[in-house]
Design an enzyme around this catalytic site. Structure first.
Site, short mmCIF file in Angstrom:
data_model
loop_
_atom_site.label_atom_id
_atom_site.label_comp_id
_atom_site.label_asym_id
_atom_site.label_seq_id
_atom_site.Cartn_x
_atom_site.Cartn_y
_atom_site.Cartn_z
CD GLN A 140 4.05 6.14 -16.40
OE1 GLN A 140 4.82 6.03 -16.01
NE2 GLN A 140 4.66 7.92 -17.68
CG HIS B 109 -6.91 9.29 -9.62
ND1 HIS B 109 -7.71 9.65 -8.99
CD2 HIS B 109 -6.34 9.32 -11.31
CE1 HIS B 109 -8.58 9.68 -10.59
NE2 HIS B 109 -8.17 9.76 -11.39
#
EC number: 1.1.1.86
Length: 492
Positions: free
Chosen positions: A110, A132
């Protein structure tokens, strides 16, 4: 967009892979003060989003959640989690324009959409955060040049981030500043304050890079952390049942066995895990681990090579574009394995029985940790990063299997980790079944290892080999910063 890592020259690649500095506790004397009085908006309220937000709020920061209008209107799970915990919730348009720091804690797939939606709304000279770096490194996302881009990556699932904070502790954390986006030189100060607000500074913080975090994180989760546990669970269960063991007992031995044996790993590394065995069993586990390395070594290095080259991320993103067809098919196949459908066992298995009857499982853990660590270090990743992405996180992933077997592990980890897990386990499982399982001896799995005559020199050499592997040496140093770690085992 092009893979960011692949746009770098060799010197830059090596520099980014080798970024790893264990930060002194004194560097966090100001704790979260740099971010106090600033507006922080978190996008996404999953496990990391909610639990990091709770910690940051308890550390005195101003936290709110930006969600999509439909999530708010339909009162989806993310909306309920945020509102039930007393957070302010609004749309992107309502909250992003006044934010000093926007933290993107949505799933990897996303990220590009989130960036496209929020970046036009962000005020000049604000900051954008990740936990991340896949979107920056593998997708090659380019962020507006006036925006500072940082990363704070707790090396644990979100629930553990919260539980350790509530204990007054924290979880080991990697922080980084994207070298292309630090216009005011404030990136490190922002990342340090964010890490302190989650409690990470109390357990140890590595100043790393987006590149080093991504490449090591992908390698760990694909191989030893998830892929090896999945492959091992499937072949060990099938072997136990084939040998006439009660399927219910076999299911429990595997389901809770990983967690129990890796609890020793957490407290004292591979050395302590192996020391829980008799001398006869230790020698056999060492021998089995060497055989497993011989059979699976090429696969570990192939995964590392595919991660470094960008082949893995390109393959996975192609599956994203195809509606996750492969991911869903592999997930369904996992749900149909015999281990996942094993009956419940109501009997008691003692802690020591998990060790005595799980010599093969211990050998798999030893071989897997050492292979993953060695492959990362051989590729330019520093030992500290390799340790956190192999041995350190293993008990936490094993704990998810103890809850609801492989289903729970694959639910808790990211889709990125799950996809990589299947790539590895789909190849490793038949190799183990063909090359390791047929050559097992009495006492390797499901019953204790028979006592044999012990040669002192052999035992001495095996003990030396176990204790002097580089993952043990760096692990002993890093665990010194985590002396307050609690037991997480739920086995019974």
């Amino acid at each position: 967009m092009a893979n960011y890592f692949n746009t770098l020259n060799l010197r830059q690649k090596l520099d980014q892979l080798g970024r790893c500095r264990f930060m002194d506790r004194e560097e966090f004397a100001d704790e979260a003060n740099f971010l106090k009085g600033k507006k922080i908006v978190i996008v996404g309220c999953g496990a990391q989003g909610l639990n990091q937000g709770l910690n940051m709020r308890d550390s005195g920061l101003d936290i709110s959640y930006a969600l999509r209008p439909e999530a708010i209107a339909e009162k989806r799970a993310s909306f309920q989690r945020a509102t039930e915990n007393g957070f302010k919730v609004g749309t992107y348009e309502e909250l992003i324009p006044t934010a000093d720091l926007v933290v993107n804690l949505t799933p990897d797939k996303q990220h590009s959409k989130v960036v496209a939606d929020v970046m036009p709304l962000m005020k000049k000279d604000s900051a954008f955060g990740y936990s991340h770096g896949f979107n920056i490194v593998e997708v090659g996302e380019e962020i507006r040049k006036d925006i500072t881009v940082v990363m704070v990556a707790p090396k644990c699932p979100g629930t553990e981030v919260r539980e350790e904070y509530k204990r007054g502790f924290g979880v080991p954390t990697l922080i980084a500043v994207h070298p292309e986006n630090d216009p005011k030189g404030e990136g490190l100060a922002i990342a340090k304050a964010w890490a302190a607000a989650t409690g990470g500074h109390k357990a140890g913080v590595l100043e790393s890079s987006f590149v080093a975090e991504v490449k090591s994180d992908l390698m760990g989760e694909q191989t030893i952390l998830c892929g090896m546990l999945q492959a091992g669970s499937i072949v060990c269960y099938d072997k136990l049942v084939a040998d006439g063991k009660d399927p219910a007992y076999a299911g429990k031995l595997i389901q809770y066995g990983w967690e129990t044996i890796t609890e020793a790993l957490k407290q004292g590394g591979i050395t302590l895990m192996m020391d829980r065995l008799s001398n006869s069993a230790k020698l056999r586990a060492f021998e089995l681990a060497e055989q497993i390395k011989e059979s699976l070594g090429f696969l570990y290095y192939k995964h590392m090579d595919d991660i470094i080259s960008g082949h893995f991320s390109a393959t996975m993103m192609a599956d994203w574009a195809n509606g996750d067809k492969d991911l869903f098919a592999w997930r369904e196949a996992t749900g149909k394995t015999a281990f996942e459908n094993a009956p419940k066992y109501d009997g008691k298995i003692s802690e020591q029985e998990y060790f005595d009857n799980g010599v093969l499982m211990i050998a798999m853990v030893k071989a897997g940790v050492e292979l993953a660590f060695d492959a990362m270090v051989a590729s330019g990743i520093y030992e500290e990063s390799a340790y956190y992405e192999s041995l350190h996180e293993l008990p936490l992933i094993a704990n998810t299997i103890a809850r609801k077997r492989l289903y729970e592990m694959n639910v808790v980890i990211s889709d990125t980790a799950e996809y990589g897990n299947y790539l590895f386990s789909n190849v490793a499982t038949p190799i183990l079944a063909k090359e390791i399982i047929p050559n097992l001896q009495k006492g390797d799995l499901g019953e204790p290892t028979p006592a044999v005559e012990i040669d002192n020199i052999t035992l001495r050499d095996v003990n030396d080999a176990i204790r002097n592997h580089p993952v043990e040496l760096i692990g002993q140093e890093l665990r010194g910063y985590m002396t307050d770690m609690k037991r997480i085992a739920v086995a019974g």
